[in-house]
Design a protein around this motif. Structure first.
Motif, PDB file in Angstrom:
ATOM      1  N   GLN A 199     -16.364 -46.592 -49.286  1.00 52.57           N
ATOM      2  CA  GLN A 199     -15.069 -47.277 -49.230  1.00 52.57           C
ATOM      3  C   GLN A 199     -14.892 -47.935 -47.862  1.00 52.57           C
ATOM      4  O   GLN A 199     -14.421 -49.068 -47.775  1.00 52.57           O
ATOM      5  CB  GLN A 199     -13.944 -46.265 -49.441  1.00 52.57           C
ATOM      6  N   GLY A 201     -17.161 -49.014 -45.911  1.00 50.23           N
ATOM      7  CA  GLY A 201     -18.021 -50.190 -45.870  1.00 50.23           C
ATOM      8  C   GLY A 201     -17.417 -51.354 -46.645  1.00 50.23           C
ATOM      9  O   GLY A 201     -17.274 -52.458 -46.124  1.00 50.23           O
ATOM     10  N   TYR A 202     -17.019 -51.082 -47.884  1.00 54.40           N
ATOM     11  CA  TYR A 202     -16.439 -52.156 -48.702  1.00 54.40           C
ATOM     12  C   TYR A 202     -15.164 -52.681 -48.052  1.00 54.40           C
ATOM     13  O   TYR A 202     -14.898 -53.885 -48.075  1.00 54.40           O
ATOM     14  CB  TYR A 202     -16.150 -51.662 -50.118  1.00 54.40           C
ATOM     15  N   GLY A 203     -14.388 -51.774 -47.459  1.00 50.06           N
ATOM     16  CA  GLY A 203     -13.149 -52.188 -46.791  1.00 50.06           C
ATOM     17  C   GLY A 203     -13.404 -53.119 -45.615  1.00 50.06           C
ATOM     18  O   GLY A 203     -12.534 -53.899 -45.242  1.00 50.06           O
ATOM     19  N   GLY A 205     -15.623 -55.403 -45.737  1.00 50.29           N
ATOM     20  CA  GLY A 205     -16.200 -56.629 -46.269  1.00 50.29           C
ATOM     21  C   GLY A 205     -17.706 -56.554 -46.393  1.00 50.29           C
ATOM     22  O   GLY A 205     -18.403 -57.561 -46.280  1.00 50.29           O
ATOM     23  N   ALA A 206     -18.217 -55.351 -46.604  1.00 52.09           N
ATOM     24  CA  ALA A 206     -19.656 -55.202 -46.815  1.00 52.09           C
ATOM     25  C   ALA A 206     -19.987 -55.514 -48.275  1.00 52.09           C
ATOM     26  O   ALA A 206     -19.182 -55.265 -49.164  1.00 52.09           O
ATOM     27  CB  ALA A 206     -20.090 -53.777 -46.485  1.00 52.09           C
ATOM     28  N   THR A 207     -21.181 -56.069 -48.494  1.00 54.03           N
ATOM     29  CA  THR A 207     -21.633 -56.282 -49.862  1.00 54.03           C
ATOM     30  C   THR A 207     -22.260 -54.982 -50.360  1.00 54.03           C
ATOM     31  O   THR A 207     -22.470 -54.051 -49.588  1.00 54.03           O
ATOM     32  CB  THR A 207     -22.694 -57.389 -49.925  1.00 54.03           C
ATOM     33  N   LYS A 208     -22.562 -54.965 -51.649  1.00 54.31           N
ATOM     34  CA  LYS A 208     -23.186 -53.778 -52.216  1.00 54.31           C
ATOM     35  C   LYS A 208     -24.516 -53.484 -51.514  1.00 54.31           C
ATOM     36  O   LYS A 208     -24.865 -52.340 -51.268  1.00 54.31           O
ATOM     37  CB  LYS A 208     -23.419 -53.990 -53.716  1.00 54.31           C
ATOM     38  N   ASP A 210     -25.264 -54.309 -48.375  1.00 59.33           N
ATOM     39  CA  ASP A 210     -24.949 -53.757 -47.043  1.00 59.33           C
ATOM     40  C   ASP A 210     -24.655 -52.264 -47.144  1.00 59.33           C
ATOM     41  O   ASP A 210     -25.116 -51.469 -46.331  1.00 59.33           O
ATOM     42  CB  ASP A 210     -23.696 -54.426 -46.438  1.00 59.33           C
ATOM     43  N   VAL A 211     -23.853 -51.910 -48.143  1.00 59.73           N
ATOM     44  CA  VAL A 211     -23.437 -50.511 -48.275  1.00 59.73           C
ATOM     45  C   VAL A 211     -24.633 -49.632 -48.644  1.00 59.73           C
ATOM     46  O   VAL A 211     -24.848 -48.575 -48.053  1.00 59.73           O
ATOM     47  CB  VAL A 211     -22.308 -50.374 -49.312  1.00 59.73           C
ATOM     48  N   GLY A 214     -27.315 -50.033 -45.539  1.00 57.69           N
ATOM     49  CA  GLY A 214     -26.841 -49.803 -44.182  1.00 57.69           C
ATOM     50  C   GLY A 214     -26.027 -48.532 -44.031  1.00 57.69           C
ATOM     51  O   GLY A 214     -25.852 -48.037 -42.922  1.00 57.69           O
ATOM     52  N   ILE A 215     -25.487 -48.022 -45.118  1.00 55.95           N
ATOM     53  CA  ILE A 215     -24.634 -46.836 -45.020  1.00 55.95           C
ATOM     54  C   ILE A 215     -25.210 -45.677 -45.818  1.00 55.95           C
ATOM     55  O   ILE A 215     -25.442 -44.597 -45.284  1.00 55.95           O
ATOM     56  CB  ILE A 215     -23.201 -47.152 -45.497  1.00 55.95           C
TER      57      ILE A 215
ATOM     58  N   VAL B 113     -15.449 -59.778 -51.300  1.00 58.20           N
ATOM     59  CA  VAL B 113     -16.122 -59.434 -50.044  1.00 58.20           C
ATOM     60  C   VAL B 113     -15.554 -60.282 -48.906  1.00 58.20           C
ATOM     61  O   VAL B 113     -15.230 -59.785 -47.830  1.00 58.20           O
ATOM     62  CB  VAL B 113     -17.649 -59.619 -50.181  1.00 58.20           C
ATOM     63  N   ARG B 116     -12.019 -59.129 -48.042  1.00 60.27           N
ATOM     64  CA  ARG B 116     -11.932 -57.889 -47.263  1.00 60.27           C
ATOM     65  C   ARG B 116     -12.325 -58.101 -45.813  1.00 60.27           C
ATOM     66  O   ARG B 116     -12.036 -57.281 -44.956  1.00 60.27           O
ATOM     67  CB  ARG B 116     -12.811 -56.812 -47.904  1.00 60.27           C
ATOM     68  N   ARG B 117     -13.020 -59.208 -45.526  1.00 64.82           N
ATOM     69  CA  ARG B 117     -13.330 -59.516 -44.128  1.00 64.82           C
ATOM     70  C   ARG B 117     -12.086 -60.011 -43.399  1.00 64.82           C
ATOM     71  O   ARG B 117     -12.031 -59.996 -42.182  1.00 64.82           O
ATOM     72  CB  ARG B 117     -14.456 -60.539 -44.068  1.00 64.82           C
ATOM     73  N   PHE B 129     -18.699 -43.942 -39.877  1.00 66.99           N
ATOM     74  CA  PHE B 129     -20.062 -43.859 -40.395  1.00 66.99           C
ATOM     75  C   PHE B 129     -20.837 -42.841 -39.564  1.00 66.99           C
ATOM     76  O   PHE B 129     -20.530 -42.654 -38.387  1.00 66.99           O
ATOM     77  CB  PHE B 129     -20.750 -45.222 -40.290  1.00 66.99           C
ATOM     78  N   ILE B 143     -22.374 -56.992 -40.152  1.00 69.46           N
ATOM     79  CA  ILE B 143     -22.492 -57.404 -41.556  1.00 69.46           C
ATOM     80  C   ILE B 143     -21.847 -58.766 -41.780  1.00 69.46           C
ATOM     81  O   ILE B 143     -22.219 -59.485 -42.692  1.00 69.46           O
ATOM     82  CB  ILE B 143     -21.890 -56.371 -42.536  1.00 69.46           C
TER      83      ILE B 143
END
Lengths: 319, 282
Positions: A199, A201-203, A205-208, A210-211, A214-215, B113, B116-117, B129, B143
């Motif tokens: 959440q 990550g998505y919050g 503005g990460a893409t699927k 990226d998440v 990267g996470i 996406v 949300r940026r 994280f 990102i």
């Protein structure tokens, strides 16, 4: 309730009641069984293997033929009939299967795990998970024949002079065999990553993508490493598939040379099968070499387990 | 208008054009402040469960708008409509219009996406994280492909989140080693590092102790000088202390009253709101 009753009631000592003692002993015996079995096997390996080496055989009261420990560990020729026991010839073959199968199974297994954990719809998961479980449940001798009658002929199209028994097909088939292990343990690790991190990550503005990469993957790294080590241990110990596919001729090959993979060789486990099924006599030198190989194999997998434990501890994330 | 776009669909990456948004006059607002977010008849269903009914409100720029109400009243659901986080829930369905500076974020050409940026979010449970403090703050920049002097952005963001002095000597230690209150301020620093238009906060202090809560509250008031902050809270005193506007959601997913915070707490129009504020139910 009178004071006497209370006194009697509070001092009943339920913990040592006969039924409690009985069940506790039963469970203890069950748990002890696996420990005893492991210790017996290790003990047998060590005592029998020590009868093989000239260094330790006198201690065991064994007279007759023995082998030199240094020659055993460094020798690159394995030839029972000429009494040459160079285990490096077998280790090199085992390394090749391990290395080759890792190249196939680690990336594919992790990619499968990412798909299952992050991308797959419930329908796709319900198809893929059982398929992977079936893959894991196929008897390994079947994989061996699959390599021999399907993979090798297919490889021959690309490499015309590939041997009937070759390390490439053995590596591929062992790789396929351990994909489910990498995928399922890695997926468990990824699914255990808390949803709050996704959440977050998505919050941002990460893409699927990226998440996932990267996470989730970094957060699940200790589990993913554990899956690698366990799968590699499985590849090292894998027996039937390599016995069928890799060949019966011990040969020292360089695992880092790609051309080596077109030839056949004899991994440690296959060598042990060969010794067991051959006409060796109990008590002879060849018979004892079986335990020496077994001990080396055991030490290698033990080291892998220790590494796995260390990695899991070192990189474990506490959320 | 349904909000079921695939959040990963990069073909639809259309930046919500903020600079070109409607002016205050065009959006028929009588307040002096510009309206940043305007919601018009937003309805949300989770499967068959009608979670929000006809929510319409206007959120002004550089202010704190609080959303209060009992558990399950839909205040968090509404917050998640603003940055389309509800898209991530398979069974959620959103209808209605919600504009960010005049652009309907539920238009088909809007990529969630990209949205949300522009709209940062801070969650109820601190969720740094499992990376270093530094890497947490620069995550959004990386990102989003934002270049710049990362060291400077990290310092500025942590300073604005009132965390810099506590962590400046250990920027490369894990964010998870911080206390809960510090973790939450790290999450705020992470959210503002990319300089979003709007900052959404979903009960950001509810998992924290009173001291950490008061730090977060001070921070929210300061952030409102530069950001439009929308905060969900179940703590009425908190809403009264830090917000300029308050929206009261009550059970059933309806927005019962939305007005200046002072008016809501001193002289609410609705009897139900008064009963809720004075603790008669909720």
């Amino acid at each position: 309730m009178s004071t006497d009753d209370l006194e009697a009631d509070l001092t009943r000592n339920t913990e040592n009641a006969p039924r409690e003692l009985l069940t506790r002993s039963f469970f203890f015996l069950c748990a002890a069984l696996s420990v005893v079995t492991t210790l017996s096997i290790v003990g047998l390996l060590i005592t029998e293997a020590s009868k093989f080496f000239s260094l330790t055989a006198p201690l065991m009261g064994v007279a007759g033929e023995t082998a030199n420990l240094v020659d055993f560990l460094t020798g690159t020729t394995w030839q029972i009939h000429s009494k040459e026991f160079g285990v490096m010839a077998l280790i090199s073959a085992t390394l090749m299967v391990t290395f080759g199968s890792a190249i196939i199974a680690l990336p594919l297994g992790v990619a499968t795990a990412i798909y299952l954990s992050e991308y797959a719809s419930p329908q796709a998961r319900s198809l893929l998970k059982p398929a992977l479980e079936i893959l894991a449940g196929v008897p390994t001798v079947v994989y061996g024949f699959f390599a021999l009658i399907y993979i090798t002929p297919a490889l021959r199209v690309v490499f015309p002079d590939i041997g009937t028994f070759n390390m490439l097909s053995a590596s591929i088939v062992v790789g396929i065999m351990i994909i489910p292990m990498v995928a399922s343990i890695s997926e468990d690790a990824m699914s255990a990553v808390p949803d709050e991190l996704r959440q977050a990550g998505y919050g941002m503005g990460a893409t699927k993508f990226d998440v996932s990469t990267g996470i989730v993957v970094p957060a699940a790294l200790s589990g993913i490493f554990s899956s690698f080590i366990l799968a590699l241990s499985r590849a090292i110990g894998e027996t039937m598939a390599v016995t069928v596919a890799a060949g019966a001729q011990a040969k020292f090959l360089n695992p880092l040379n790609p051309a080596s993979y077109l030839e056949g060789a004899l991994p440690m486990t296959a060598a042990m099968v060969q010794l067991l099924t051959g006409d060796i006599t109990g008590g002879g030198l060849a018979y004892r070499s079986l335990f020496a190989i077994g001990l080396v194999l055991f030490v290698i997998t033990l080291i892998m387990n220790i590494i796995s434990d260390f990695v899991a501890r070192r990189y474990r994330e506490v959320y | 208008m349904t909000g079921t776009n695939d959040p990963t669909n990069d073909e639809m990456l259309v930046e919500t054009d903020v600079s070109d948004g409607l002016s205050a006059a065009e959006s028929s607002v009588t307040d002096d402040a510009d309206i940043v977010i305007e919601s018009e008849d937003i309805n949300v269903w989770y499967g068959d469960d009608h979670a929000l009914t006809d929510i319409s409100m206007e959120i002004p720029e550089n202010s704190v708008t609080a959303m209060i109400g009992p558990s399950g009243c839909g205040k968090s659901t509404f917050l998640r409509c603003i940055n389309r986080m509800n898209d991530l829930i398979d069974v959620a369905r959103v209808e209605g219009n919600l504009t960010l500076r005049g652009k309907n974020v539920y238009d088909d050409d809007v990529d969630p996406v990209a949205l949300r940026r522009r709209v940062g979010m801070v969650f109820q449970k601190p969720n740094p994280f499992p990376k270093s403090i530094y890497d947490n703050v620069v995550y959004g920049l990386k990102i989003q492909g934002i270049d710049g002097d990362y060291d400077q952005i990290v310092e500025e963001s942590l300073k604005r989140a009132a965390l810099w002095d506590e962590v400046k000597d250990r920027l490369h230690e894990s964010g998870l080693d911080l206390s809960g209150g510090q973790q939450q301020r790290l999450c705020i620093a992470r959210a503002i590092a990319t300089d979003p238009e709007v900052l959404l906060m979903d009960e950001p202090a509810s998992a924290l102790d009173p001291v950490a809560t008061s730090q977060i509250e001070d921070l929210v008031e300061e952030l409102a000088e530069d950001y439009t902050v929308v905060i969900v809270t179940h703590n009425m005193q908190q809403a009264a202390r830090i917000s300029d506007k308050t929206a009261v959601f009550l059970t059933g997913g309806e927005l019962v009253e939305f007005d200046d915070t002072q008016k809501i707490f001193e002289n609410p129009e609705s009897q139900r709101v008064e009963d809720y504020i004075t603790g008669k139910f909720g």
